[in-house]
Write an enzyme that holds these catalytic residues in place. Structure first.
Site, PDB file in Angstrom:
ATOM      1  N   ASN A 109       0.726  -1.170  -0.064  1.00 51.70           N
ATOM      2  CA  ASN A 109       0.036   0.104  -0.083  1.00 51.70           C
ATOM      3  C   ASN A 109       0.790   1.098   0.197  1.00 51.70           C
ATOM      4  OD1 ASN A 109      -2.136  -1.787  -0.057  1.00 51.70           O
ATOM      5  ND2 ASN A 109      -2.525  -1.666   2.163  1.00 51.70           N
ATOM      6  N   ASP A 111      -0.710   4.088   1.229  1.00 46.87           N
ATOM      7  CA  ASP A 111      -1.412   5.162   1.957  1.00 46.87           C
ATOM      8  C   ASP A 111      -0.783   5.570   2.995  1.00 46.87           C
ATOM      9  OD1 ASP A 111      -1.868   2.797   3.631  1.00 46.87           O
ATOM     10  OD2 ASP A 111      -3.424   2.221   2.480  1.00 46.87           O
ATOM     11  N   HIS A 126       5.833  -0.756  -2.890  1.00 49.65           N
ATOM     12  CA  HIS A 126       5.241   0.128  -4.079  1.00 49.65           C
ATOM     13  C   HIS A 126       5.338   1.550  -3.905  1.00 49.65           C
ATOM     14  CE1 HIS A 126       2.959  -3.679  -5.567  1.00 49.65           C
ATOM     15  NE2 HIS A 126       4.119  -3.658  -5.913  1.00 49.65           N
ATOM     16  N   CYS A 157      16.239  18.112 -14.331  1.00 48.01           N
ATOM     17  CA  CYS A 157      16.131  17.849 -15.838  1.00 48.01           C
ATOM     18  C   CYS A 157      15.053  18.523 -16.583  1.00 48.01           C
ATOM     19  CB  CYS A 157      16.347  16.245 -16.102  1.00 48.01           C
ATOM     20  SG  CYS A 157      14.710  15.516 -15.474  1.00 48.01           S
ATOM     21  N   GLY A 194      -5.349  -9.141   2.882  1.00 44.55           N
ATOM     22  CA  GLY A 194      -5.918  -8.364   2.121  1.00 44.55           C
ATOM     23  C   GLY A 194      -5.086  -8.145   0.767  1.00 44.55           C
ATOM     24  N   THR A 195      -4.684  -9.205   0.285  1.00 41.65           N
ATOM     25  CA  THR A 195      -3.912  -9.146  -1.008  1.00 41.65           C
ATOM     26  C   THR A 195      -4.295 -10.195  -1.816  1.00 41.65           C
ATOM     27  OG1 THR A 195      -1.837  -9.327  -2.247  1.00 41.65           O
ATOM     28  CG2 THR A 195      -1.679 -10.120  -0.197  1.00 41.65           C
ATOM     29  N   GLU A 222     -12.122 -12.687   1.400  1.00 40.63           N
ATOM     30  CA  GLU A 222     -12.257 -13.907   0.297  1.00 40.63           C
ATOM     31  C   GLU A 222     -11.036 -14.836   0.300  1.00 40.63           C
ATOM     32  OE1 GLU A 222     -13.858 -13.021  -3.676  1.00 40.63           O
ATOM     33  OE2 GLU A 222     -14.703 -11.160  -2.640  1.00 40.63           O
ATOM     34  N   ALA A 238      -9.936  -7.261   7.630  1.00 41.10           N
ATOM     35  CA  ALA A 238      -8.808  -7.133   8.408  1.00 41.10           C
ATOM     36  C   ALA A 238      -8.926  -6.213   9.913  1.00 41.10           C
ATOM     37  CB  ALA A 238      -7.786  -6.242   7.586  1.00 41.10           C
TER      38      ALA A 238
HETATM   39  P1  NAD Z   1      -6.059  -6.029  -4.782  1.00 43.44           P
HETATM   40  O1  NAD Z   1      -7.038  -4.919  -4.970  1.00 43.44           O
HETATM   41  O2  NAD Z   1      -5.710  -6.908  -6.166  1.00 43.44           O
HETATM   42  O3  NAD Z   1      -6.742  -7.225  -3.699  1.00 43.44           O
HETATM   43  C1  NAD Z   1      -7.429  -6.820  -2.722  1.00 43.44           C
HETATM   44  C2  NAD Z   1      -7.646  -8.130  -1.639  1.00 43.44           C
HETATM   45  O4  NAD Z   1      -8.083  -7.668  -0.476  1.00 43.44           O
HETATM   46  C3  NAD Z   1      -8.706  -9.020  -2.282  1.00 43.44           C
HETATM   47  O5  NAD Z   1      -8.116 -10.319  -2.231  1.00 43.44           O
HETATM   48  C4  NAD Z   1      -9.830  -8.948  -1.364  1.00 43.44           C
HETATM   49  O6  NAD Z   1     -10.638 -10.117  -1.391  1.00 43.44           O
HETATM   50  C5  NAD Z   1      -9.055  -8.591  -0.284  1.00 43.44           C
HETATM   51  N1  NAD Z   1     -10.137  -7.497   0.534  1.00 43.44           N
HETATM   52  C6  NAD Z   1     -11.015  -6.812   0.368  1.00 43.44           C
HETATM   53  N2  NAD Z   1     -11.645  -5.995   1.378  1.00 43.44           N
HETATM   54  C7  NAD Z   1     -10.795  -6.620   2.466  1.00 43.44           C
HETATM   55  C8  NAD Z   1     -10.895  -6.277   4.036  1.00 43.44           C
HETATM   56  N3  NAD Z   1     -11.829  -5.628   4.473  1.00 43.44           N
HETATM   57  N4  NAD Z   1      -9.950  -7.262   4.717  1.00 43.44           N
HETATM   58  C9  NAD Z   1      -9.073  -8.138   4.138  1.00 43.44           C
HETATM   59  N5  NAD Z   1      -9.268  -8.463   2.879  1.00 43.44           N
HETATM   60  C10 NAD Z   1      -9.902  -7.477   1.960  1.00 43.44           C
HETATM   61  O7  NAD Z   1      -5.062  -5.557  -3.923  1.00 43.44           O
HETATM   62  P2  NAD Z   1      -3.542  -5.967  -3.843  1.00 43.44           P
HETATM   63  O8  NAD Z   1      -3.229  -7.577  -3.860  1.00 43.44           O
HETATM   64  O9  NAD Z   1      -2.705  -5.131  -2.818  1.00 43.44           O
HETATM   65  O10 NAD Z   1      -2.723  -5.435  -5.367  1.00 43.44           O
HETATM   66  C11 NAD Z   1      -3.315  -4.314  -5.881  1.00 43.44           C
HETATM   67  C12 NAD Z   1      -2.214  -3.141  -6.132  1.00 43.44           C
HETATM   68  O11 NAD Z   1      -2.761  -1.850  -6.014  1.00 43.44           O
HETATM   69  C13 NAD Z   1      -1.127  -3.289  -4.994  1.00 43.44           C
HETATM   70  O12 NAD Z   1       0.181  -2.884  -5.562  1.00 43.44           O
HETATM   71  C14 NAD Z   1      -1.654  -2.004  -3.992  1.00 43.44           C
HETATM   72  O13 NAD Z   1      -0.755  -1.525  -3.249  1.00 43.44           O
HETATM   73  C15 NAD Z   1      -2.163  -0.961  -5.074  1.00 43.44           C
HETATM   74  N6  NAD Z   1      -3.352  -0.140  -4.059  1.00 43.44           N
HETATM   75  C16 NAD Z   1      -3.007   0.356  -2.878  1.00 43.44           C
HETATM   76  C17 NAD Z   1      -4.099   0.989  -2.217  1.00 43.44           C
HETATM   77  C18 NAD Z   1      -3.730   1.399  -0.995  1.00 43.44           C
HETATM   78  O14 NAD Z   1      -2.562   2.018  -0.636  1.00 43.44           O
HETATM   79  N7  NAD Z   1      -4.583   1.478   0.032  1.00 43.44           N
HETATM   80  C19 NAD Z   1      -5.208   0.671  -2.712  1.00 43.44           C
HETATM   81  C20 NAD Z   1      -5.632   0.171  -3.960  1.00 43.44           C
HETATM   82  C21 NAD Z   1      -4.688  -0.513  -4.665  1.00 43.44           C
END
Ligand code: NAD
Length: 254
Positions: A109, A111, A126, A157, A194-195, A222, A238
């Site tokens: 993340n 954030d 990231h 630059c 949460g990934t 999920e 989470a």
């Molecule tokens: P993803 O969006 O591909 O997957 C999110 C996962 O979280 C899913 O498996 C989903 O089932 C699960 N999920 C949803 N709500 C949840 C909850 N409340 N508690 C637990 N699990 C939950 O995300 P990713 O795998 O992190 O990959 C996406 C890319 O986008 C990454 O690089 C990520 O850093 C970036 N991204 C970052 C943010 C952020 O900084 N908050 C937000 C969106 C995307």
């Protein structure tokens, strides 16, 4: 009590016991970690990514072709991120680290919510939205703020700068992935929160931990991404699951 609920409680107890006896636990988090803080993940049917599809707005080729267009998304994204607050899940991980029971958090993340919750030495594989970075000459200005309009030019630059968020097709921050791999390789338990494990190379970190013999605990609304590898699955958000798990693990650890 239903069989389903019993199984969930069994998994929670099993995960808490593993965490209580772990000597080198790490957490690996993704977008789902911050959904309950109000930041949508890539998969939700609403939110930022619906307006700005990542393949159109979050790639290095899109930024090179039209930085002004990508900056529209970047400003909207920073707006959403800066309005969010750490949730009880972020706070529980920070507490676990303070109690000496979690080495580090590795997060995908951008954030900054783990840092704001009090986690120390978080590895942001990231990147983040702190300061500005020039993808052309690599100048990094950690104190620059996000401009309210236009595309900020690099003072060295003259080309377009952006926040140090890693876009698709862009390299990871120097050192971050190496450090994350070392931690994954040396951990005895990895909390995978949460990934969807869809973004590489970071999605391979749990594989490294598994090869090193670590226990995997997956927290996801999920779960099932690491089922074949024998992960303990905790189905739920989470912000709900982590405080319960961590409270119980600290209780068991005494
Ligand atoms: P993803 O969006 O591909 O997957 C999110 C996962 O979280 C899913 O498996 C989903 O089932 C699960 N999920 C949803 N709500 C949840 C909850 N409340 N508690 C637990 N699990 C939950 O995300 P990713 O795998 O992190 O990959 C996406 C890319 O986008 C990454 O690089 C990520 O850093 C970036 N991204 C970052 C943010 C952020 O900084 N908050 C937000 C969106 C995307």
């Amino acid at each position: 009590m239903s069989r389903r609920r019993e199984l969930c409680l069994d998994s929670l107890e099993q995960a808490a016991q593993a965490l209580a006896t772990s000597r080198a636990a790490v957490a690996f988090t993704g977008a789902g970690m911050s959904v309950e803080s109000g930041i949508p993940d890539f998969r939700s049917a609403h939110g930022l990514w619906r307006t700005y599809p990542p393949d159109e707005y979050a790639t290095m080729s899109a930024f090179s072709a039209d930085p002004a267009k990508v900056w529209v998304m970047l400003r909207a994204m920073v707006g959403v991120l800066s309005a969010a607050e750490p949730n009880p899940g972020h706070q529980a991980l920070a507490q676990l680290q303070r109690m000496g029971r979690l080495r580090r958090v590795i997060t995908q993340n951008i954030d900054g919510l783990h840092r704001r919750a009090g986690s120390v030495d978080t590895i942001e594989v990231h990147g983040s939205t702190t300061g500005l970075h020039c993808p052309s000459c690599t100048l990094r200005d950690k104190r620059a703020s996000i401009p309210t309009r236009g595309v900020p030019p690099c003072p060295r630059c003259g080309r377009a700068m952006k926040p140090p968020v890693v876009l698709f097709e862009e390299g990871l921050p120097p050192g971050a992935m190496g450090e994350a791999m070392r931690l994954a390789d040396a951990c005895d338990l990895m909390l995978v929160v949460g990934t969807s494990l869809a973004v590489y190379p970071v999605a391979s970190l749990p594989d490294l931990a598994i090869r090193a013999g670590a226990t995997i605990v997956e927290v996801n609304t999920e779960p099932g991404h690491l089922r074949r590898e024998g992960a303990i699955e905790l189905a739920g958000g989470a912000a709900q699951v982590l405080p319960l798990l961590i409270e119980r693990a600290l209780e068991l650890a005494g």
